[in-house]
Design an enzyme around this catalytic site. Sequence first.
Site, PDB file in Angstrom:
ATOM      1  N   ARG A 101       0.833  -1.199   0.000  1.00 21.58           N
ATOM      2  CA  ARG A 101       0.000   0.000   0.000  1.00 21.58           C
ATOM      3  C   ARG A 101       0.870   1.254   0.000  1.00 21.58           C
ATOM      4  O   ARG A 101       2.075   1.202   0.219  1.00 21.58           O
ATOM      5  CB  ARG A 101      -0.921   0.008   1.233  1.00 21.58           C
ATOM      6  N   LYS A 149       1.564   2.070   7.281  1.00 27.37           N
ATOM      7  CA  LYS A 149       1.946   1.274   8.444  1.00 27.37           C
ATOM      8  C   LYS A 149       2.826   2.077   9.396  1.00 27.37           C
ATOM      9  O   LYS A 149       3.378   3.117   9.044  1.00 27.37           O
ATOM     10  CB  LYS A 149       2.682   0.004   8.005  1.00 27.37           C
ATOM     11  N   TYR A 183      -1.154   4.652  10.655  1.00 26.91           N
ATOM     12  CA  TYR A 183      -1.498   3.662  11.673  1.00 26.91           C
ATOM     13  C   TYR A 183      -0.286   3.455  12.575  1.00 26.91           C
ATOM     14  O   TYR A 183       0.845   3.335  12.082  1.00 26.91           O
ATOM     15  CB  TYR A 183      -1.873   2.320  11.020  1.00 26.91           C
ATOM     16  N   HIS A 196      -0.724   1.619  16.181  1.00 25.83           N
ATOM     17  CA  HIS A 196      -0.930   0.401  16.987  1.00 25.83           C
ATOM     18  C   HIS A 196       0.153   0.282  18.057  1.00 25.83           C
ATOM     19  O   HIS A 196       0.919  -0.677  18.110  1.00 25.83           O
ATOM     20  CB  HIS A 196      -0.959  -0.842  16.090  1.00 25.83           C
ATOM     21  N   GLU A 202      -5.911   4.796  13.805  1.00 25.51           N
ATOM     22  CA  GLU A 202      -6.812   3.838  14.452  1.00 25.51           C
ATOM     23  C   GLU A 202      -7.494   4.364  15.708  1.00 25.51           C
ATOM     24  O   GLU A 202      -8.426   3.738  16.209  1.00 25.51           O
ATOM     25  CB  GLU A 202      -6.078   2.527  14.776  1.00 25.51           C
ATOM     26  N   ASP A 232     -20.486 -11.734  20.403  1.00 22.72           N
ATOM     27  CA  ASP A 232     -20.131 -10.414  20.906  1.00 22.72           C
ATOM     28  C   ASP A 232     -20.796 -10.234  22.264  1.00 22.72           C
ATOM     29  O   ASP A 232     -21.744 -10.962  22.594  1.00 22.72           O
ATOM     30  CB  ASP A 232     -20.607  -9.309  19.942  1.00 22.72           C
TER      31      ASP A 232
END
Length: 370
Positions: A15, A75, A94, A96, A118, A198
């Site tokens: 990407r 990323k 992102y 994380h 995120e 869930d």
Amino acid sequence: MIVGVPKEIKNNEYRVGMTPGGVREFVHHGHAVLVERSAGEGSSFTDEAYAAAGAELVDTAQEVFARADMIVKVKEPQPVEIEMLRPGQILFTYLHLAPDLPQTQGLIKSGAVCIAYETVELPNGTLPLLAPMSEVAGRMAAQVGATYLQKPFGGRGVLMGGVPGVLPAKVVVLGAGVVGTNAAYVAMGMGADVTVMDINIDRLRYLDEIWGNRVRTLYSSKHNIEEAVYQADLVIGAVLLPGAKTPWLVTREMLPHMKRGAVVVDVSVDQGGCIETTHPTTHADPTFVVDGVLHYGVANMPGAVPNTSTLALTNATLRYGLAIADKGWKQAVLDDPALAKGVNVLDGNITYKPVADAHGMNYTPLEKLL
């Protein structure tokens, strides 16, 4: 503002942080965009397309990082990229951070303004910049699971939809959010016997209303998880706590009770995973086996379909990136509480509490620094 788009260097990451169409919008707003040569090739976007959109093509990532006021990526920055960040520079990507202490420490040391896609969160709790990649990863999870259930790939040799006279595969989806809903949608389309679990009854009620008896819904208690997972051919982990480490719903002790050759696809692996025995893998080496159960833990699943993923990501990130460029990051986050929640690290401080909690580090509210 000078906006930089480097080529992604994570393993098998194809990407790119911005499409040529996105570049054109930034240029239209009066900004300069630097794009590293061949950055878009993996996503089928040529250098010529970027140049036609108004980008300046540069030869190295070092030049992109050295000249840009804001770095737009996909990323999390790799160690060599973290070393190129400078105090006050904006990193929009992102991150994380909750399961990644070395990256967190590196970003703190950099002094950069680190805004994570995120954790941008709207008042209704939705995550607009995570959603497109969650949609892609969820739909891919069912495809990947179907592939690895085949015997040559290490699975049980079960066809997702079965055939007349033979039962379909049993698929259990842990989590009914964006990833889980998309995973269930594709698995259901393949003809599998799908159960979605869930703790949010309203969400399960919604799925029941739109799909009826085509998908089973089940409350996510420890007992119900065990019963469902032990019968499953494919388990898809789709649990998310925004910005925080994911809890383990499938423990190591449960694996010996699962079917031999069952497959687990843990989409939440980039936040620590919801299956205790998963760990991040790559597209080059995607799977491993624990107690006879095949694990797939690729942390950048959407990178396998980079054209679709990059288009979807730019659709979501563009207006936020333009706001940062047009107003400056500080005014942009003051004007937009959703974007403010994306600020994870600022001037050497952790400003997103779940990240600080995950690492036992000090938390500084963003408002205090502003």
